[in-house]
Enzyme design. Structure first.
Site, PDB file in Angstrom:
ATOM      1  N   LYS A   1       0.139   6.987 -48.245  1.00  0.00           N
ATOM      2  CA  LYS A   1      -0.985   6.950 -49.168  1.00  0.00           C
ATOM      3  C   LYS A   1      -0.529   6.924 -50.620  1.00  0.00           C
ATOM      4  CE  LYS A   1      -5.341   7.185 -50.331  1.00  0.00           C
ATOM      5  NZ  LYS A   1      -6.187   5.991 -50.139  1.00  0.00           N
TER       6      LYS A   1
ATOM      7  N   LYS B   1      -5.791  -5.515 -47.513  1.00  0.00           N
ATOM      8  CA  LYS B   1      -6.425  -4.582 -46.595  1.00  0.00           C
ATOM      9  C   LYS B   1      -6.278  -5.077 -45.158  1.00  0.00           C
ATOM     10  CE  LYS B   1      -7.773  -2.275 -48.929  1.00  0.00           C
ATOM     11  NZ  LYS B   1      -6.703  -1.583 -49.604  1.00  0.00           N
TER      12      LYS B   1
ATOM     13  N   CYS C   1       6.144  11.871 -48.646  1.00  0.00           N
ATOM     14  CA  CYS C   1       6.161  12.960 -47.684  1.00  0.00           C
ATOM     15  C   CYS C   1       5.134  14.006 -48.113  1.00  0.00           C
ATOM     16  CB  CYS C   1       7.547  13.586 -47.606  1.00  0.00           C
ATOM     17  SG  CYS C   1       8.888  12.414 -47.319  1.00  0.00           S
TER      18      CYS C   1
ATOM     19  N   ARG D   1      -0.871  10.966 -45.918  1.00  0.00           N
ATOM     20  CA  ARG D   1       0.198  10.512 -46.805  1.00  0.00           C
ATOM     21  C   ARG D   1       1.225   9.662 -46.067  1.00  0.00           C
ATOM     22  NH1 ARG D   1       0.587  13.320 -51.691  1.00  0.00           N
ATOM     23  NH2 ARG D   1       2.822  12.962 -51.801  1.00  0.00           N
TER      24      ARG D   1
ATOM     25  N   GLU E   1      -2.675  -4.592 -43.968  1.00  0.00           N
ATOM     26  CA  GLU E   1      -2.329  -3.175 -43.884  1.00  0.00           C
ATOM     27  C   GLU E   1      -2.743  -2.556 -42.558  1.00  0.00           C
ATOM     28  OE1 GLU E   1      -2.412  -1.099 -48.282  1.00  0.00           O
ATOM     29  OE2 GLU E   1      -4.329  -1.568 -47.344  1.00  0.00           O
TER      30      GLU E   1
ATOM     31  N   ASN F   1      10.442  16.510 -51.238  1.00  0.00           N
ATOM     32  CA  ASN F   1       9.943  15.141 -51.384  1.00  0.00           C
ATOM     33  C   ASN F   1      10.740  14.453 -52.474  1.00  0.00           C
ATOM     34  OD1 ASN F   1       7.974  15.753 -49.547  1.00  0.00           O
ATOM     35  ND2 ASN F   1       6.278  15.736 -50.999  1.00  0.00           N
ATOM     36  N   GLY F   2      10.891  13.129 -52.356  1.00  0.00           N
ATOM     37  CA  GLY F   2      11.602  12.377 -53.374  1.00  0.00           C
ATOM     38  C   GLY F   2      12.953  11.912 -52.873  1.00  0.00           C
TER      39      GLY F   2
ATOM     40  N   HIS G   1      -1.413 -26.456 -53.612  1.00  0.00           N
ATOM     41  CA  HIS G   1      -0.054 -26.437 -54.137  1.00  0.00           C
ATOM     42  C   HIS G   1       0.925 -25.774 -53.160  1.00  0.00           C
ATOM     43  CE1 HIS G   1      -1.232 -27.970 -58.061  1.00  0.00           C
ATOM     44  NE2 HIS G   1      -2.258 -27.137 -58.035  1.00  0.00           N
TER      45      HIS G   1
ATOM     46  N   GLU H   1      -7.121  -8.459 -52.613  1.00  0.00           N
ATOM     47  CA  GLU H   1      -7.362  -7.138 -52.034  1.00  0.00           C
ATOM     48  C   GLU H   1      -7.807  -7.252 -50.578  1.00  0.00           C
ATOM     49  OE1 GLU H   1      -7.973  -3.004 -51.539  1.00  0.00           O
ATOM     50  OE2 GLU H   1      -6.649  -4.264 -52.744  1.00  0.00           O
TER      51      GLU H   1
ATOM     52  N   TRP I   1       8.423  11.174 -44.304  1.00  0.00           N
ATOM     53  CA  TRP I   1       8.379   9.709 -44.223  1.00  0.00           C
ATOM     54  C   TRP I   1       9.791   9.243 -44.541  1.00  0.00           C
ATOM     55  CZ3 TRP I   1       8.967   5.108 -46.918  1.00  0.00           C
ATOM     56  CH2 TRP I   1       8.241   4.010 -46.457  1.00  0.00           C
TER      57      TRP I   1
END
Length: 605
Positions: free
Chosen positions: A600, A483, A2, A27, A486, A101-102, A502, A479, A75
């Site tokens: 973020k 990306k 948040c 964020r 996402e 936050n948290g 495999h 990566e 969030w």
């Protein structure tokens, strides 16, 4: 995850609060709100689910004003994204307002206790217990400072909290495990989760530490410990410019930050590579790592892929090295001794799982080192040492320039580790150094010559997307897949090339593009893996050095990068993959800078 913003000034602060919230959108959030004083005793709270524009409309209708205020982008963790669950939250009297936050781990117990004492709740959040606890302290005749401290003492978990009480001219705040910084302007003071919240107003910041309690008023600030004793928290200046956090004519922050990579990498390598190929790290002269027997990287997400990339060079050079996902490191026992160097890779320096891993390593007696983008971050202050990647602020949720800068900084650190741990430099040190010195100009060529925009239109509607690679091509493939998923919301997976046979090969069809990364090593084996998917009819998009004739001839699509050392070629290949993800997401109309469900900086475990 948040975002907190707060301001104390001589004049009205509502514009500063809304600006701060907009600057923290990266964020990730699903609701937002502000609180300012109303009358002599209570506070006016406006909050809305959805985009910040909904909050702006509410502000325009009611026109709140005040010289002190708090704001928040939420969030969701406890309770769905609704107006009621949005922050700020207040007590029964409407006098105390709080942003947080948290996660308050004991909120259910506290809520039940408060209910039994007559308190009424209007949300599903864990946060709402905090203003009610402060209310009780005030009812007992305590000062706001005392009531705030008493309430915080009851909380278990990780949090950053800022409170505003009606009739008060100061804000009270603290942090434990979640980031909180103080910004100092000539006639304004700010509190925020991250520096970009107030960067256009000031670059003077105080990085608060766990357990700090700060009172912020018109005349300045006062930081104390949990016992109320004054702490010497002096301001520093951040080396970021306001325009660094603006789109600067680009449609999306992500595209801007992809194109900023040559400049970011120039900062990363500047002054750190010597003429003979050696590294010059001011904090780590030769011999800095004498006595280290093995290296363990801990990281999450994109940073974990950068750690895997760095591990490749160390292992090839005879150094014992492993990369661990930070979310599992502390809970799955890993042998650690006082001779172990634990390298925490974290863009923000505030990633909760990575910080927990650092604490575990320190408890076991290991030496710790943070590789991060943020001076003054918790990771930088918690670890024994820190190496900064110098990428500048990154606003897009999907990491781009920070990955390139992490890999480059880790590669330079890796050369120092190789020399100290093995007694001699890498066999190809001069060639590697020259390649990393050329990275900014090589990246410029990639960005100028890339044909990804045309390719993206041909491959935007497929069943799934596979990314494969060997050597440093493997973490680059991982990566690239991350990306892609996402920001496109399409199914994408990354594998080591040899792993296809495999299991994953069963999913390959004519509608499954396979993106193959060639780093210049083991080319024949990698080509054989490509032949396997071509035999199943899958189209192949290959990324390799421009002189790779066999790869060019075999692939359906070829995205060249300048020929260079394999350890640097992976960085160039990754930029092509970033562009693939960006252009496909853009064609699909996705929310590129703020992908759904993502934040973020992940500051909760």
């Amino acid at each position: 995850m948040c975002g907190i913003t707060a301001c104390v000034a001589e004049g009205d602060v509502v514009d500063e609060l809304l600006t701060g919230l907009a600057n923290l959108e990266y964020r990730g959030y699903d609701s937002s709100g502000i609180a300012v004083p109303r009358g002599e005793a209570d506070v006016s709270v406006l909050k809305r689910s959805g985009e910040i524009d909904a909050l702006r409309e509410a502000v325009a209708e009611t026109v709140p004003a005040g010289s002190i205020g708090i704001g928040h982008t939420r969030w969701s963790t406890h309770g769905p994204p609704t107006d009621e669950n949005a922050h700020p939250h207040t007590d029964c009297t409407g006098t105390v307002s709080v942003v947080h936050n948290g996660i308050i781990e004991n909120h259910e117990t506290l809520r039940e206790e408060l209910r039994q004492r007559g308190h009424e709740f209007t949300s599903d959040t864990d946060t709402e217990v905090i203003p009610h606890l402060i209310e009780e302290g005030l009812d007992d005749g305590r000062s706001t400072d005392e009531a705030f401290r008493r309430a915080v003492d009851r909380l278990e978990g990780s949090f950053a909290v800022v409170t505003l009480c009606g009739g008060e001219g100061s804000l009270y705040a603290t942090r434990r495990g979640s980031p909180l910084v103080l910004g100092l302007d000539d006639d304004r003071q700010f509190l925020a989760s991250d520096v970009p919240s107030f960067l256009e107003y000031t670059d003077r910041v105080v990085h608060l530490e766990d357990g700090d309690v700060v009172e912020v008023g018109p005349a300045g600030y006062r930081v104390t410990d949990t016992d109320g004793d004054r702490l010497p928290r002096e301001p520093t200046s951040v080396d970021w410019q306001p325009e660094d956090a603006e789109r600067d004519g680009y449609e999306h922050y992500m595209l801007k930050e992809i194109n900023e990579q040559p400049q970011a990498l120039d900062r990363t390598v500047r002054g750190r590579i010597e003429d003979d190929g050696g590294v010059s790290l001011s904090s780590f002269p030769p011999g800095s790592f004498d006595g280290v027997s093995d290296v363990q990287f801990v990281a999450c997400g994109t940073s974990y892929h950068a750690a895997l990339y760095a591990r490749e060079h160390l292992v090839e050079s005879g150094v014992r090295a492993h990369a661990f996902r930070a979310g599992e490191y502390a809970t799955t026992p890993t042998p650690v001794t006082e001779d172990t160097l634990v390298v925490a890779v974290t863009q923000s320096g505030e990633t909760a799982d990575t910080l927990q891993s650092i604490r575990h390593a320190r408890d076991e007696g290991a030496r710790t080192l943070a590789v991060t983008n943020v001076v003054g971050s918790t990771a930088a202050r918690t670890c024994d040492d820190a190496l900064f990647i110098r990428a500048g602020p990154e606003i897009g949720v999907a990491a781009t320039k920070t990955f390139s800068s992490q890999v480059t900084a880790l590669s330079l650190l890796g050369e120092r580790l190789v020399e100290d741990l093995t007694g001699s430099p890498s066999e190809d040190r001069a060639e590697r150094a020259a390649a990393f010195r050329r990275l900014p100009s090589d990246l410029t060529r990639v960005l100028e010559d890339s044909t990804v925009a045309d390719l993206a239109d041909r491959y935007r509607d497929r069943d799934a997307y596979f990314f494969i690679g060997r050597g440093v091509g493997h973490p680059v493939a991982l990566e690239g897949a991350l990306k892609f998923k996402e920001i496109t919301y399409e199914h994408a997976e990354g594998f080591g090339s040899a792993e296809l046979k495999h299991g994953p090969l069963a999913l390959v069809t004519e509608e499954t593009p396979v993106v193959a990364v060639f780093d210049g090593r083991h080319e024949e084996k990698a080509l054989a893996n490509v032949e396997e998917v071509r035999a199943r009819g899958a189209p192949v998009i290959a990324i390799a050095g421009e002189g790779s004739r066999k790869v060019r001839e075999l692939a359906d699509e070829f995205l060249p990068v300048p020929d260079t050392h394999p350890d640097a070629l992976g960085v160039l290949a990754n930029v092509q993959l970033q562009l693939v993800s960006y252009h496909v997401a853009d064609l699909l109309g996705r929310s590129i800078d703020k992908p759904r469900n993502l934040a973020k900086s992940v500051t909760v475990e």
